[in-house]
Design an enzyme around this catalytic site. Structure first.
Site, PDB file in Angstrom:
ATOM      1  CD  GLN A 139      19.736  12.716  14.071  1.00 18.28           C
ATOM      2  OE1 GLN A 139      18.814  12.074  14.563  1.00 18.28           O
ATOM      3  NE2 GLN A 139      20.808  12.137  13.570  1.00 18.28           N
ATOM      4  CE  LYS A 154      17.504   8.595  14.893  1.00 16.63           C
ATOM      5  NZ  LYS A 154      18.621   9.462  15.278  1.00 16.63           N
ATOM      6  CG  ASP A 168      20.936   9.017  20.548  1.00 12.76           C
ATOM      7  OD1 ASP A 168      20.576   8.022  19.889  1.00 12.76           O
ATOM      8  OD2 ASP A 168      21.035  10.159  20.071  1.00 12.76           O
TER       9      ASP A 168
END
Ligand code: NDP
Length: 278
Positions: free
Chosen positions: A96, A52, A119
């Site tokens: 995460q 990422k 997200d």
């Protein structure tokens, strides 16, 4: 031979489009910034987080990295999220997953400000997706839709079957296929006669979390098969939820693992980061 749906190629196209867009934004003094939080050092999470950050660097998105000890308390993590929520320089926040067992993932997801929820897991973001309002789309299912569209596979009017109903893949996948006017069926571990249902699919999305579960017996001749699964097999090679070698001869198009849905997830995360400043 089935058409190979190339997620590497499509994700590279999307990243290049975003790079050009970010370069234009930079000329106006706008630079999107993503804060990435990792708790502990789960090796798979470290790979995802690094990928990422690399994608951010390629596109021109600033990234801030927070690597926290496994032992951090939930309160400390929530405090950091709140600081980032309040920081006007931070446009997107990504925590995460998975988090260590002593931290309640739901509490953390709920703590992220919806306008920074790149997200796409916050209930407000999910609600907007369900009612078709503007907002971030969850990265993996949005990536599948882009893969289908950019591979010229029509969704409208098609029988779409999703295997799996998780909050991060199966459920939002079904909603997004519905938004594209597919006729959608969601299946799960309690579905009776799974094969009978999956064999109806013009478009079959496998998000089961079981290596090579979907064999040719589960698919209709000429179907399009999208494999969301990611596993390491006994030889440490990546494979999906679909038995590719068994299925590829029967279908019209299929995603490989690796190189299918995986790269699309990051591309769509990058798209959400740019979306924060559009
Ligand atoms: P989960 O384990 O959260 O969900 C799996 C789903 O599959 C559940 O809804 C479960 O049903 C269903 N299921 C399990 N066994 C069966 C069965 N025998 N028959 C029918 N349905 C079944 O997984 P995720 O959704 O998080 O992930 C799915 C896969 O996608 C994993 O391999 C994961 O690694 C991968 N993944 C890939 C990403 C990418 O970027 N490519 C991103 C995210 C995930 P029930 O609800 O009844 O238990």
């Amino acid at each position: 031979m089935a058409q190979l749906i190339d997620g590497k190629l499509v994700s590279a196209q999307i990243k290049d489009e975003l790079k050009a867009e970010v370069a234009e934004l930079k000329e106006k003094g706008i630079v999107p910034c993503l804060a990435v939080i990792q708790v502990g050092n789960n090796p798979a999470s470290s790979v995802y987080v690094n990928n990422k950050k690399k994608a951010c660097a390629y596109i021109g998105i600033d990234s801030l990295s927070y690597e926290l000890e496994e032992s951090i308390s939930q309160e400390e993590l929530l405090n950091l999220v709140e600081v980032l929520n309040q920081n006007p320089k931070v446009n997107g926040i990504l925590v995460q997953l998975p988090l260590p067992k002593h931290i309640n993932e739901e509490a953390v997801i709920h703590a992220i400000a919806p306008e920074k929820d790149v997200d796409g897991f916050h209930p407000q973001t999910v609600g907007n997706m369900c009612i078709g309002s503007k907002g971030f789309l969850p990265c993996t299912p949005a990536g599948v839709i882009q893969l289908l569209k950019r591979s010229n596979i029509e969704i409208e009017g098609k029988e779409c079957v999703v295997v799996g109903r998780s909050n991060i893949v199966g459920k939002p996948m079904a909603i997004l296929l519905l938004r594209e006017n597919g006729t959608v069926t969601i299946t799960h571990s309690r579905t009776k006669d799974l094969k009978e249902v999956t064999k109806r699919a013009d478009i079959l999305v496998a998000a089961i979390g079981k290596p090579k579960f979907i064999t040719s017996e589960y698919v209709k001749e000429g179907a399009v098969v999208i494999d969301v699964g990611i596993h390491r097999n006994e030889n440490n090679k990546l494979c999906g939820d679909v038995d590719f070698d068994d299925v590829a001869g029967k279908v019209s198009a299929i995603t490989p693992v690796p190189g299918g849905v995986g790269p699309m997830t990051i591309a769509m995360l990058m798209n959400n980061c740019v979306e924060t400043v559009r």
